[in-house]
Design a protein around this motif. Structure first.
Motif, PDB file in Angstrom:
ATOM      1  N   ASP A 185      49.623  36.470  35.935  1.00  0.00           N
ATOM      2  CA  ASP A 185      50.700  35.705  36.543  1.00  0.00           C
ATOM      3  C   ASP A 185      51.314  36.573  37.633  1.00  0.00           C
ATOM      4  OD1 ASP A 185      52.812  34.155  37.260  1.00  0.00           O
ATOM      5  OD2 ASP A 185      53.911  34.365  35.367  1.00  0.00           O
ATOM      6  N   LEU A 186      51.104  36.186  38.888  1.00  0.00           N
ATOM      7  CA  LEU A 186      51.608  36.990  40.004  1.00  0.00           C
ATOM      8  C   LEU A 186      52.952  36.487  40.534  1.00  0.00           C
ATOM      9  CD1 LEU A 186      48.374  37.675  42.089  1.00  0.00           C
ATOM     10  CD2 LEU A 186      49.380  38.988  40.233  1.00  0.00           C
ATOM     11  N   SER A 187      53.575  35.553  39.826  1.00  0.00           N
ATOM     12  CA  SER A 187      54.847  35.031  40.316  1.00  0.00           C
ATOM     13  C   SER A 187      55.946  36.086  40.280  1.00  0.00           C
ATOM     14  CB  SER A 187      55.268  33.807  39.496  1.00  0.00           C
ATOM     15  OG  SER A 187      55.424  34.154  38.123  1.00  0.00           O
ATOM     16  N   SER A 188      55.820  37.088  39.380  1.00  0.00           N
ATOM     17  CA  SER A 188      56.787  38.181  39.317  1.00  0.00           C
ATOM     18  C   SER A 188      56.065  39.432  38.821  1.00  0.00           C
ATOM     19  CB  SER A 188      57.936  37.832  38.369  1.00  0.00           C
ATOM     20  OG  SER A 188      58.898  38.873  38.346  1.00  0.00           O
ATOM     21  N   GLN A 189      55.975  40.438  39.705  1.00  0.00           N
ATOM     22  CA  GLN A 189      55.261  41.669  39.383  1.00  0.00           C
ATOM     23  C   GLN A 189      56.190  42.868  39.464  1.00  0.00           C
ATOM     24  OE1 GLN A 189      51.962  41.135  42.384  1.00  0.00           O
ATOM     25  NE2 GLN A 189      50.805  42.092  40.732  1.00  0.00           N
ATOM     26  N   LEU A 190      56.176  43.713  38.439  1.00  0.00           N
ATOM     27  CA  LEU A 190      56.927  44.958  38.485  1.00  0.00           C
ATOM     28  C   LEU A 190      56.238  45.911  39.445  1.00  0.00           C
ATOM     29  CD1 LEU A 190      59.129  46.888  37.402  1.00  0.00           C
ATOM     30  CD2 LEU A 190      57.479  47.565  35.619  1.00  0.00           C
ATOM     31  N   ILE A 213      30.225  38.974  45.004  1.00  0.00           N
ATOM     32  CA  ILE A 213      30.624  38.771  43.619  1.00  0.00           C
ATOM     33  C   ILE A 213      31.197  37.371  43.447  1.00  0.00           C
ATOM     34  CG2 ILE A 213      32.932  39.728  44.058  1.00  0.00           C
ATOM     35  CD1 ILE A 213      32.895  40.902  41.225  1.00  0.00           C
ATOM     36  N   ARG A 214      31.018  36.813  42.271  1.00  0.00           N
ATOM     37  CA  ARG A 214      31.636  35.516  41.978  1.00  0.00           C
ATOM     38  C   ARG A 214      33.155  35.702  41.954  1.00  0.00           C
ATOM     39  NH1 ARG A 214      30.877  32.319  37.378  1.00  0.00           N
ATOM     40  NH2 ARG A 214      31.296  34.208  36.201  1.00  0.00           N
ATOM     41  N   PRO A 215      33.906  34.760  42.519  1.00  0.00           N
ATOM     42  CA  PRO A 215      35.368  34.891  42.512  1.00  0.00           C
ATOM     43  C   PRO A 215      35.950  35.105  41.117  1.00  0.00           C
ATOM     44  CG  PRO A 215      34.715  33.134  43.989  1.00  0.00           C
ATOM     45  CD  PRO A 215      33.474  33.570  43.266  1.00  0.00           C
ATOM     46  N   ALA A 216      35.416  34.388  40.129  1.00  0.00           N
ATOM     47  CA  ALA A 216      35.932  34.542  38.761  1.00  0.00           C
ATOM     48  C   ALA A 216      35.700  35.953  38.239  1.00  0.00           C
ATOM     49  CB  ALA A 216      35.268  33.521  37.834  1.00  0.00           C
ATOM     50  N   VAL A 261      40.002  42.576  38.216  1.00  0.00           N
ATOM     51  CA  VAL A 261      41.395  42.953  38.487  1.00  0.00           C
ATOM     52  C   VAL A 261      42.200  42.915  37.192  1.00  0.00           C
ATOM     53  CG1 VAL A 261      43.505  42.336  39.734  1.00  0.00           C
ATOM     54  CG2 VAL A 261      41.291  42.142  40.870  1.00  0.00           C
ATOM     55  N   ASP A 262      42.023  41.842  36.430  1.00  0.00           N
ATOM     56  CA  ASP A 262      42.763  41.706  35.174  1.00  0.00           C
ATOM     57  C   ASP A 262      42.451  42.845  34.206  1.00  0.00           C
ATOM     58  OD1 ASP A 262      43.829  39.385  36.150  1.00  0.00           O
ATOM     59  OD2 ASP A 262      42.519  38.042  35.012  1.00  0.00           O
ATOM     60  N   ALA A 263      41.227  43.380  34.282  1.00  0.00           N
ATOM     61  CA  ALA A 263      40.823  44.468  33.394  1.00  0.00           C
ATOM     62  C   ALA A 263      41.219  45.836  33.930  1.00  0.00           C
ATOM     63  CB  ALA A 263      39.309  44.416  33.181  1.00  0.00           C
ATOM     64  N   GLY A 264      41.846  45.867  35.092  1.00  0.00           N
ATOM     65  CA  GLY A 264      42.268  47.127  35.680  1.00  0.00           C
ATOM     66  C   GLY A 264      41.159  47.905  36.342  1.00  0.00           C
ATOM     67  N   GLN A 265      40.022  47.250  36.597  1.00  0.00           N
ATOM     68  CA  GLN A 265      38.880  47.931  37.201  1.00  0.00           C
ATOM     69  C   GLN A 265      38.904  47.887  38.726  1.00  0.00           C
ATOM     70  OE1 GLN A 265      35.841  45.578  35.412  1.00  0.00           O
ATOM     71  NE2 GLN A 265      35.912  46.630  33.436  1.00  0.00           N
ATOM     72  N   VAL A 266      39.655  46.945  39.284  1.00  0.00           N
ATOM     73  CA  VAL A 266      39.712  46.724  40.734  1.00  0.00           C
ATOM     74  C   VAL A 266      41.156  46.512  41.141  1.00  0.00           C
ATOM     75  CG1 VAL A 266      39.104  45.083  42.568  1.00  0.00           C
ATOM     76  CG2 VAL A 266      37.374  45.769  40.901  1.00  0.00           C
ATOM     77  N   LEU A 282      45.477  43.141  46.529  1.00  0.00           N
ATOM     78  CA  LEU A 282      46.771  42.618  46.911  1.00  0.00           C
ATOM     79  C   LEU A 282      46.857  41.167  46.436  1.00  0.00           C
ATOM     80  CD1 LEU A 282      47.032  44.022  50.542  1.00  0.00           C
ATOM     81  CD2 LEU A 282      48.267  44.830  48.525  1.00  0.00           C
ATOM     82  N   PRO A 283      48.062  40.645  46.213  1.00  0.00           N
ATOM     83  CA  PRO A 283      48.210  39.278  45.706  1.00  0.00           C
ATOM     84  C   PRO A 283      47.446  38.205  46.495  1.00  0.00           C
ATOM     85  CG  PRO A 283      50.300  40.410  45.520  1.00  0.00           C
ATOM     86  CD  PRO A 283      49.377  41.337  46.264  1.00  0.00           C
ATOM     87  N   PRO A 284      47.452  38.220  47.837  1.00  0.00           N
ATOM     88  CA  PRO A 284      46.731  37.147  48.546  1.00  0.00           C
ATOM     89  C   PRO A 284      45.237  37.100  48.215  1.00  0.00           C
ATOM     90  CG  PRO A 284      48.201  38.303  50.041  1.00  0.00           C
ATOM     91  CD  PRO A 284      48.165  39.100  48.779  1.00  0.00           C
ATOM     92  N   THR A 285      44.592  38.263  48.137  1.00  0.00           N
ATOM     93  CA  THR A 285      43.165  38.309  47.822  1.00  0.00           C
ATOM     94  C   THR A 285      42.916  37.795  46.417  1.00  0.00           C
ATOM     95  OG1 THR A 285      43.100  40.338  49.141  1.00  0.00           O
ATOM     96  CG2 THR A 285      41.117  39.768  47.926  1.00  0.00           C
ATOM     97  N   TYR A 286      43.745  38.218  45.489  1.00  0.00           N
ATOM     98  CA  TYR A 286      43.605  37.806  44.094  1.00  0.00           C
ATOM     99  C   TYR A 286      43.789  36.299  43.957  1.00  0.00           C
ATOM    100  CZ  TYR A 286      44.548  37.622  39.043  1.00  0.00           C
ATOM    101  OH  TYR A 286      44.514  37.327  37.706  1.00  0.00           O
ATOM    102  N   VAL A 287      44.834  35.773  44.576  1.00  0.00           N
ATOM    103  CA  VAL A 287      45.116  34.337  44.477  1.00  0.00           C
ATOM    104  C   VAL A 287      43.987  33.518  45.083  1.00  0.00           C
ATOM    105  CG1 VAL A 287      46.642  32.493  45.291  1.00  0.00           C
ATOM    106  CG2 VAL A 287      47.617  34.581  44.352  1.00  0.00           C
TER     107      VAL A 287
END
Length: 275
Positions: A3-8, A211-214, A220-225, A228-233
């Protein structure tokens, strides 16, 4: 999916954001830039082309990104080498003037060539260059990257027209105000032209991949990559499609909302808000 709506924010970003919130930093003006989400159909669905930026880069160091970069002065001078929807159409989709939209599109095509060797242009309005791997193409790519050669001059000299019809507007993001380097970036989708291949050529990256988008989102979710938010979204949105043609069709109907993330301060913590 995160959830990128609020990131620390942590580390340098947190320090910069807190200084901005305390009035210690003045927002920099965002520079126009373009990014291209280059696509191809793979055995398990669409794949995107991603680059990991060198750790020495001043902006987004170590981040995995799509090909792209800032708009150059010569990008606004390609009107006589243009094929496809008029700049006014792109401007309506991206919420900017026709002149700005034309520069976005030109920068998108130029930067894609500079960073991947893929050229969305051809000798006519219904053709595309089928091979850019020769030494003469590489010499021009290097000259464009170093700004020794202007994009308009490159197109004229080779008798090429920019294929704006091969680009579909996808998103529009502006770097948060607290960042010292800021960009007003148009995101486009485009299919890898038949016959062309991507090449690991740009000096700005140290790793490239299809790479497949998924799978990119999962990394990213696994902390391997790092992304920035725009690329992820964008990767998360593209994961919903089964083929490149469907993505390109969606781009023609998509409503694009300009996104400018903001900062929320809670005590000594800073949060990036994306709504």
């Amino acid at each position: 999916m995160r959830d990128l709506s609020s990131q620390l924010l942590t580390g340098r970003l947190a320090e910069v954001a807190l200084d901005y919130a305390r009035g210690l930093r003045t927002p920099a003006d965002p520079r126009p830039a373009s990014t291209v989400i280059l696509l191809r159909d793979g055995s398990a669905g669409p794949e995107v082309y991603l680059l990991r930026r060198q750790q020495t880069m001043a902006f987004a160091a170590g981040m995995t990104v799509f090909p792209g970069g800032r708009v150059d002065a010569t990008d606004a001078t390609v009107a006589d080498s243009w094929s496809g929807p008029a700049p006014e159409w792109f401007g309506e989709r991206l919420g900017c003037s026709a002149e700005t939209a034309a520069a976005y599109v030109a920068a998108a095509v130029r930067e894609t060539f500079e960073e991947s060797g893929v050229l969305l242009a051809g000798p006519s309005a219904d053709s595309v260059v089928d091979d850019t791997t020769g030494a003469d193409w590489e010499a021009d790519r290097v000259a464009l990257e170093s700004r020794e050669l202007g994009f308009s001059e490159f197109l004229h000299r080779r008798g090429l027209v920019l294929r704006a019809d091969l680009l579909g507007p996808w998103a529009h993001w502006i770097t948060p105000e607290f960042e010292p380097k800021r960009y007003d970036t148009a995101f486009f989708v485009a299919a890898l032209p038949a016959g062309q291949v991507t090449r690991d050529v740009t000096s700005e990256s140290d790793q490239v991949t299809w790479i497949r988008p998924a799978d990119a989102v999962a990394a990213v979710d696994a902390g391997q990559v790092l992304m920035l938010p725009p690329t992820y979204v964008c990767c998360d949105e593209l994961a919903a499609y089964d083929e490149v043609a469907a993505i390109l069709d969606a781009a023609g109907e998509r409503t694009i909302r300009t996104i400018l993330p903001t900062v929320r301060i809670d005590g000594d913590r800073a949060y990036l808000e994306t709504t």
